[in-house]
Design a protein around this motif. Structure first.
Motif, PDB file in Angstrom:
ATOM      1  N   VAL A  12       0.849  -1.195   0.000  1.00 44.41           N
ATOM      2  CA  VAL A  12       0.000   0.000   0.000  1.00 44.41           C
ATOM      3  C   VAL A  12       0.883   1.242   0.000  1.00 44.41           C
ATOM      4  O   VAL A  12       1.822   1.353   0.791  1.00 44.41           O
ATOM      5  N   TYR A  38      -4.669   6.603  -1.796  1.00 44.46           N
ATOM      6  CA  TYR A  38      -4.351   5.213  -1.447  1.00 44.46           C
ATOM      7  C   TYR A  38      -4.194   4.436  -2.746  1.00 44.46           C
ATOM      8  O   TYR A  38      -5.049   4.495  -3.635  1.00 44.46           O
ATOM      9  N   SER A  90      -2.914   0.413  -4.035  1.00 45.11           N
ATOM     10  CA  SER A  90      -2.499  -0.894  -3.522  1.00 45.11           C
ATOM     11  C   SER A  90      -2.275  -1.896  -4.645  1.00 45.11           C
ATOM     12  O   SER A  90      -2.886  -1.815  -5.718  1.00 45.11           O
ATOM     13  N   ASP A 117      -7.968   7.444   6.531  1.00 42.55           N
ATOM     14  CA  ASP A 117      -9.220   6.802   6.134  1.00 42.55           C
ATOM     15  C   ASP A 117      -9.467   7.041   4.650  1.00 42.55           C
ATOM     16  O   ASP A 117      -9.364   8.185   4.168  1.00 42.55           O
ATOM     17  N   TYR A 138     -11.174   1.790   3.994  1.00 46.28           N
ATOM     18  CA  TYR A 138      -9.809   1.286   4.129  1.00 46.28           C
ATOM     19  C   TYR A 138      -9.093   2.187   5.129  1.00 46.28           C
ATOM     20  O   TYR A 138      -8.976   3.396   4.910  1.00 46.28           O
ATOM     21  N   GLN A 139      -8.607   1.595   6.216  1.00 44.26           N
ATOM     22  CA  GLN A 139      -7.980   2.378   7.276  1.00 44.26           C
ATOM     23  C   GLN A 139      -6.540   1.904   7.494  1.00 44.26           C
ATOM     24  O   GLN A 139      -6.290   0.721   7.715  1.00 44.26           O
ATOM     25  N   CYS A 140      -5.623   2.852   7.423  1.00 41.87           N
ATOM     26  CA  CYS A 140      -4.202   2.559   7.645  1.00 41.87           C
ATOM     27  C   CYS A 140      -3.761   3.273   8.911  1.00 41.87           C
ATOM     28  O   CYS A 140      -3.766   4.509   8.966  1.00 41.87           O
ATOM     29  N   LEU A 157      -3.360  -2.486   8.517  1.00 37.35           N
ATOM     30  CA  LEU A 157      -4.336  -2.216   7.461  1.00 37.35           C
ATOM     31  C   LEU A 157      -5.634  -2.907   7.857  1.00 37.35           C
ATOM     32  O   LEU A 157      -5.658  -4.119   8.072  1.00 37.35           O
ATOM     33  N   ILE A 181      -9.808  -3.213   6.805  1.00 37.65           N
ATOM     34  CA  ILE A 181     -10.831  -2.932   5.794  1.00 37.65           C
ATOM     35  C   ILE A 181     -12.202  -3.255   6.383  1.00 37.65           C
ATOM     36  O   ILE A 181     -12.402  -4.319   6.977  1.00 37.65           O
TER      37      ILE A 181
END
Length: 252
Positions: free
Chosen positions: A162, A174, A176, A208, A216-218, A233, A235
């Motif tokens: 990512v 984002y 990936s 976010d 999708y949250q990192c 990561l 989801i």
């Protein structure tokens, strides 16, 4: 913009915090550090650095003493050396609780063992290097993601790679791929209009990214326990977690 406002808020908060008087035992190693910088004793200054010493992304972190000595002039220009050399250990250095010891308003941070762990000041040489590295990095990416203001972070989980970039104006992107693909290939997924959020005062933060009914949250761990993953990561689909993977942060 929100990220910049948070950084500004932290700066104002630091200025308003009442630092504790520096203890005599701390003043001792601070004075030694000041003297070594004043006299350009690069090897001695290197002894007082906690490695790796992070630099502004995408400038590589400094991994060890040998590398620090080689890059010394890249970090310590005349302005920074003057600020340190003219500082008074008792008046210009403050103990800020668990955060450590700071010079003036946070130019440099040292822990209570006398090790410098952060230098926020950036020289012209580093600014020029950052620009050069960003241009070189863009040339290696797939054209669909080659435009951005600044790189943020690259994460790798067991299955995914990512990449998060700052597009400017509080807009993060984002991208990936599967872990076996390179970033020169077209990403499997691109999401823009992502947001950056701070989590507490230790530097932890997350991004976010929303696409349809997916989130999708990192999450990036700056201050955690010895067992904390560098990043995660997660989801969500319709608010329900469908994937959670620990991630490593790819060094520059």
């Amino acid at each position: 913009m929100k990220k910049l406002l948070y950084i500004l808020f932290i700066g104002i908060a630091i200025q308003s915090m009442s630092g504790q008087d520096l203890k005599p035992e701390y003043q001792k190693f601070v004075k030694k550090f000041i003297d070594n910088v004043k006299n350009d004793r690069k090897e001695a200054v290197a002894e007082a650095i906690k490695f790796p010493l992070k630099r502004d992304n995408p400038i590589p972190s400094i991994k060890n003493k040998t590398e620090f000595v080689k890059r010394y002039d890249e970090i310590f220009d005349a302005k920074l050396k003057a600020e340190i050399s003219k500082s008074n250990a008792a008046k210009d250095w403050s103990e800020m609780g668990w955060r450590g010891i700071m010079l003036n308003q946070g130019t440099l941070w040292m822990d209570t063992d006398g090790k410098v762990f952060s230098i926020s000041y950036q020289t012209k040489a580093e600014k020029d290097l950052k620009t050069k590295l960003i241009v070189a990095e863009k040339s290696k990416l797939h054209p669909s993601i080659a435009k951005f203001e600044a790189p943020e972070v690259i994460l790798e989980t067991s299955k995914f790679r990512v990449r998060i970039d700052d597009l400017g104006n509080d807009n993060f992107r984002y991208a990936s791929w599967s872990i076996k693909q390179s970033m020169s290939e077209k990403p499997d997924l691109i999401i823009t209009n992502g947001k950056w959020f701070h989590d507490g005062t230790g530097g932890n933060h997350h991004y976010d990214f929303k696409k349809g009914n997916f989130l999708y949250q990192c999450y990036i761990t700056v201050l955690g326990t010895k067992d904390s993953a560098p990043a995660t990561l997660t989801i969500y689909q319709n608010g329900k977690e469908i994937l959670n993977q620990e991630a490593k942060i790819v060094p520059r």
